[in-house]
Structures are given as structure tokens and as C-alpha cells.
Design an enzyme around this catalytic site. Structure first.
Site, mmCIF file in Angstrom:
data_model
loop_
_atom_site.group_PDB
_atom_site.id
_atom_site.type_symbol
_atom_site.label_atom_id
_atom_site.label_comp_id
_atom_site.label_asym_id
_atom_site.label_seq_id
_atom_site.Cartn_x
_atom_site.Cartn_y
_atom_site.Cartn_z
ATOM 1 N N HIS A 48 0.826 -1.213 0.000
ATOM 2 C CA HIS A 48 0.000 0.000 0.000
ATOM 3 C C HIS A 48 0.857 1.259 0.000
ATOM 4 O O HIS A 48 1.442 1.618 1.013
ATOM 5 C CB HIS A 48 -0.933 -0.032 1.230
ATOM 6 C CG HIS A 48 -1.912 1.094 1.263
ATOM 7 N ND1 HIS A 48 -2.380 1.643 2.425
ATOM 8 C CD2 HIS A 48 -2.521 1.768 0.255
ATOM 9 C CE1 HIS A 48 -3.223 2.623 2.134
ATOM 10 N NE2 HIS A 48 -3.333 2.717 0.845
ATOM 11 N N ASN A 95 -4.454 4.290 8.151
ATOM 12 C CA ASN A 95 -5.831 4.792 8.164
ATOM 13 C C ASN A 95 -6.536 4.561 9.501
ATOM 14 O O ASN A 95 -7.500 5.237 9.819
ATOM 15 C CB ASN A 95 -6.635 4.206 7.004
ATOM 16 C CG ASN A 95 -6.249 4.885 5.695
ATOM 17 O OD1 ASN A 95 -5.607 5.937 5.704
ATOM 18 N ND2 ASN A 95 -6.611 4.293 4.574
HETATM 19 P P1 NAD Z 1 -7.146 5.444 -11.158
HETATM 20 O O1 NAD Z 1 -8.613 5.426 -11.456
HETATM 21 O O2 NAD Z 1 -6.371 6.704 -11.312
HETATM 22 O O3 NAD Z 1 -6.408 4.336 -12.054
HETATM 23 C C1 NAD Z 1 -6.884 3.034 -12.226
HETATM 24 C C2 NAD Z 1 -6.357 2.527 -13.555
HETATM 25 O O4 NAD Z 1 -6.665 1.137 -13.652
HETATM 26 C C3 NAD Z 1 -6.987 3.210 -14.788
HETATM 27 O O5 NAD Z 1 -5.959 3.693 -15.629
HETATM 28 C C4 NAD Z 1 -7.758 2.075 -15.464
HETATM 29 O O6 NAD Z 1 -7.781 2.179 -16.889
HETATM 30 C C5 NAD Z 1 -6.948 0.874 -15.005
HETATM 31 N N1 NAD Z 1 -7.626 -0.418 -15.121
HETATM 32 C C6 NAD Z 1 -8.923 -0.708 -14.908
HETATM 33 N N2 NAD Z 1 -9.136 -2.020 -15.129
HETATM 34 C C7 NAD Z 1 -7.940 -2.560 -15.483
HETATM 35 C C8 NAD Z 1 -7.500 -3.861 -15.851
HETATM 36 N N3 NAD Z 1 -8.365 -4.865 -15.913
HETATM 37 N N4 NAD Z 1 -6.188 -4.048 -16.143
HETATM 38 C C9 NAD Z 1 -5.311 -3.015 -16.098
HETATM 39 N N5 NAD Z 1 -5.683 -1.764 -15.781
HETATM 40 C C10 NAD Z 1 -6.979 -1.538 -15.477
HETATM 41 O O7 NAD Z 1 -7.021 4.870 -9.668
HETATM 42 P P2 NAD Z 1 -5.877 5.146 -8.579
HETATM 43 O O8 NAD Z 1 -6.254 6.341 -7.766
HETATM 44 O O9 NAD Z 1 -4.552 5.066 -9.236
HETATM 45 O O10 NAD Z 1 -6.091 3.889 -7.613
HETATM 46 C C11 NAD Z 1 -5.612 2.596 -7.949
HETATM 47 C C12 NAD Z 1 -5.564 1.748 -6.684
HETATM 48 O O11 NAD Z 1 -4.691 2.367 -5.723
HETATM 49 C C13 NAD Z 1 -6.899 1.585 -5.965
HETATM 50 O O12 NAD Z 1 -6.973 0.298 -5.418
HETATM 51 C C14 NAD Z 1 -6.838 2.632 -4.858
HETATM 52 O O13 NAD Z 1 -7.636 2.305 -3.736
HETATM 53 C C15 NAD Z 1 -5.371 2.546 -4.486
HETATM 54 N N6 NAD Z 1 -4.838 3.744 -3.824
HETATM 55 C C16 NAD Z 1 -5.175 4.989 -4.267
HETATM 56 C C17 NAD Z 1 -4.652 6.105 -3.632
HETATM 57 C C18 NAD Z 1 -5.002 7.500 -4.110
HETATM 58 O O14 NAD Z 1 -4.849 8.458 -3.338
HETATM 59 N N7 NAD Z 1 -5.435 7.675 -5.347
HETATM 60 C C19 NAD Z 1 -3.764 5.956 -2.540
HETATM 61 C C20 NAD Z 1 -3.400 4.656 -2.134
HETATM 62 C C21 NAD Z 1 -3.946 3.559 -2.785
#
Ligand code: NAD
Length: 294
Positions: free
Chosen positions: A152, A202
Site C-alpha cells: 500500500h 488509516n
Molecule cells: P485510477 O482510477 O487513477 O487508475 C486506475 C487505472 O486502472 C486506470 O488507468 C484504469 O484504466 C486501469 N484499469 C482498470 N481495469 C484494469 C484492468 N483490468 N487491467 C489493467 N488496468 C486496469 O485509480 P488510482 O487512484 O490510481 O487507484 C488505484 C488503486 O490504488 C486503488 O486500489 C486505490 O484504492 C489505491 N490507492 C489509491 C490512492 C489514491 O490516493 N489515489 C492511494 C493509495 C492507494
């Protein structure tokens, strides 16, 4: 819930080739960080546009390093070759460790993890960057749950030093050791925690946001609270931090915490955070949260 990362430090095989699934905010940041510190990484998404965005972000971050004279343009070009964008699993056969960073949806994550488990080798370590989904829950559909754990990162990846390595009930020592080793190779600090709602960070942060929300409901001024917390010595106050995290993300994570710890985290009525979300004030992502952005 905490275990020392040190005990795993010497147990890992080197992590030489990695992959990230999802080229979004987090996937793009993870690819940049890995490439910047010299570990080659495949960056897979399902959409060309997403790959382009991920690469654009990485290029921007490298360009800043060039501006600050920390890298030459030649070094930047060389580091960028560490990121190999792809829409297919074609080259996943020799990947040592995969970071899943697709959308925060358990069904999508289940499908993606099952898919990738089918194409990697038997000892490849799979990790998930989920913020809120239980690692034990995600391990349920895997054939080799011993090779799976949480990894994470925090947003923005290039600036946040901590990575929570989350150990599920079936996670083996080799998976934790490889994930700790990769975290270190990326220049980050690993902390190994057991699987539980909110993991470690968290569990601290959301009761704090809850306290802030109470203050708002009792009539406090959020800018004043932010200033006070900055004077207290924190780099930013809770309102600004919530704008960075995203009010939608905060509401969702709070629901997970309330479900996991109903006696402590569940609340009657709407929190100030929920009211902001209901009014489409999502924070920096839509330019309006507690503060307004341009
Ligand atoms: P995001 O929406 O910016 O990106 C997600 C990406 O995944 C998109 O580019 C989408 O096209 C792609 N995707 C969807 N289905 C897919 C598949 N089958 N194969 C490959 N790619 C696929 O989301 P994010 O904010 O980068 O979050 C991603 C993960 O990280 C989540 O689990 C989120 O909880 C976690 N996270 C986010 C944050 C934050 O602050 N944004 C912080 C820590 C953890």
C-alpha cells in the site's frame, strides 16, 4: 498489528523485473518511482489513453529532476526505458513481482488478479495496492495465496516515504520478504502490518478526521483548525489533507472503518465530510473541497 520489516530484509531473492497493473494516479507514480531507482517495470493498462497519461506523468516528474539538475537529459532518457508500457500480458513470464493498482473495485481486482496469476511463473509475488479491501478477501480466489500480500503506497507516490506491506493469513514469508526488498529498492520505508480494516495508517488517520468532523459540526472554522495544526507542527491541516485525499475516497474509507469497528467508528447522522461529499465537493480532483482550487 505491527511487525518489524527488518526480520525480512535478508530473506529475499533480488527483485529484478516488476510489473504494475493500472497506469492511473497510483500506477503511474509506482512506475516512475521504480524506474527512477533502477528496477525495470512493465506498466499494463486496458486503455491506450491511460498508458499515455501514466507515461506523461512519469516524463513530467523526470523533467523536474532535470530542471533541478539532479539528472541529465541522457539519464532521464535512460531511466524512462525502465518503464515498458503494454496492453498485454505477453512479457509477464519473467516478472518477479507484480503490483496491482487498478480501480478500487473488488470484482475488478478479483478478475485482474486471477488473470495475472495465470500468466506469471509459480514463484512470482503478487501484491495489491488496495486502500480498503481486505487482503484475505482478495486472496480467496487465488491458487497461490502464499505468494500474495498488500503493498500500500500513499499518494503522491514519489513524495510519500511509507509503504504498508500487508500480511494476509495465508501470506508466506517469501512474499513479505520480496515486497519489503522491492520497497527498499524503490527508496521507500516498509512497515509490515497484519490485514485489518484501515491497516495501520488509516486506523490513525480516520479517527483524526472524525475528530475534525466533530469540530466542524460544533461550529469550528476549518481554516482556523488547519492553521492551528500547522502551528502544532504538522505539514498540513486536516481540511487541506482531506482535499488532497479526495472527499469521495475519504467517505468510502470511513465506511470500511465503520463496518470494521462499529463501536468506535460508526456514527449517527451525517459527518461534515459526508456533507461535503453530498454537495459534490470532492477536493482537489474537482477543484472544490474545503478550499477552492484553480
Ligand atoms: P485510477 O482510477 O487513477 O487508475 C486506475 C487505472 O486502472 C486506470 O488507468 C484504469 O484504466 C486501469 N484499469 C482498470 N481495469 C484494469 C484492468 N483490468 N487491467 C489493467 N488496468 C486496469 O485509480 P488510482 O487512484 O490510481 O487507484 C488505484 C488503486 O490504488 C486503488 O486500489 C486505490 O484504492 C489505491 N490507492 C489509491 C490512492 C489514491 O490516493 N489515489 C492511494 C493509495 C492507494
Amino acid at each position: 498489528v505491527k511487525k518489524k520489516a527488518g526480520k525480512y530484509e535478508k530473506q529475499s531473492q533480488p527483485v529484478k523485473q516488476t510489473a504494475v497493473l493500472g497506469a492511473g494516479i497510483m500506477g503511474g507514480g509506482i512506475a516512475y518511482q521504480s524506474a527512477s531507482k533502477g528496477t525495470p517495470i512493465l506498466m499494463k493498462d486496458i486503455k491506450d489513453e491511460a498508458i499515455e497519461l501514466g507515461l506523461k506523468e512519469a516524463r513530467k516528474l523526470f523533467a523536474k529532476q532535470v530542471e533541478r539538475k539532479k539528472l541529465t537529459t541522457e539519464q532521464m532518457a535512460e531511466k524512462l526505458t525502465n518503464i515498458r508500457p503494454t496492453l498485454s500480458y505477453g512479457d509477464f513470464g519473467n516478472v518477479d513481482l507484480v503490483v496491482e493498482a487498478v480501480v478500487e473495485n473488488p470484482k475488478v481486482k478479483d478478475a485482474v488478479l486471477t488473470e495475472v496469476e495465470g500468466v506469471v511463473s509459480e514463484d512470482t509475488i503478487l501484491t495489491s495496492n488496495t486502500s480498503t479491501i481486505s487482503i484475505n478477501r482478495l486472496a480467496q480466489n487465488l491458487k497461490r495465496p502464499e505468494n500474495f500480500c498488500g503493498m500500500h503506497f500513499f499518494n503522491p507516490v514519489h513524495r510519500m516515504p511509507l509503504v504498508e506491506v500487508i500480511r494476509g493469513e495465508k501470506t508466506g514469508d517469501a512474499a513479505v520478504a520480496a515486497t519489503v526488498a522491492y520497497t527498499r529498492a524503490m527508496g521507500k520505508t516498509p512497515i509490515v502490518v497484519n490485514d485489518c480494516p484501515g491497516f495501520l495508517v488509516n486506523r490513525v488517520l480516520f479517527p483524526y478526521f472524525g475528530g475534525f468532523s466533530f469540530l466542524m459540526e460544533h461550529g469550528a472554522d476549518f481554516q482556523h483548525v488547519d492553521k492551528v495544526m500547522e502551528k502544532f507542527g504538522w505539514p498540513m491541516g486536516p481540511a487541506y489533507l482531506l482535499d488532497v485525499v479526495g472527499l469521495d475516497t475519504a467517505v468510502h474509507a470511513n465506511e470500511v472503518m465503520a463496518e470494521g469497528f462499529p463501536d468506535r467508528m460508526a456514527r449517527e447522522g451525517k459527518t461534515a465530510i459526508q456533507v461535503m461529499f453530498d454537495n459534490d465537493r470532492l477536493g482537489q480532483k474537482n477543484d472544490k473541497g474545503f478550499y477552492a482550487y484553480e
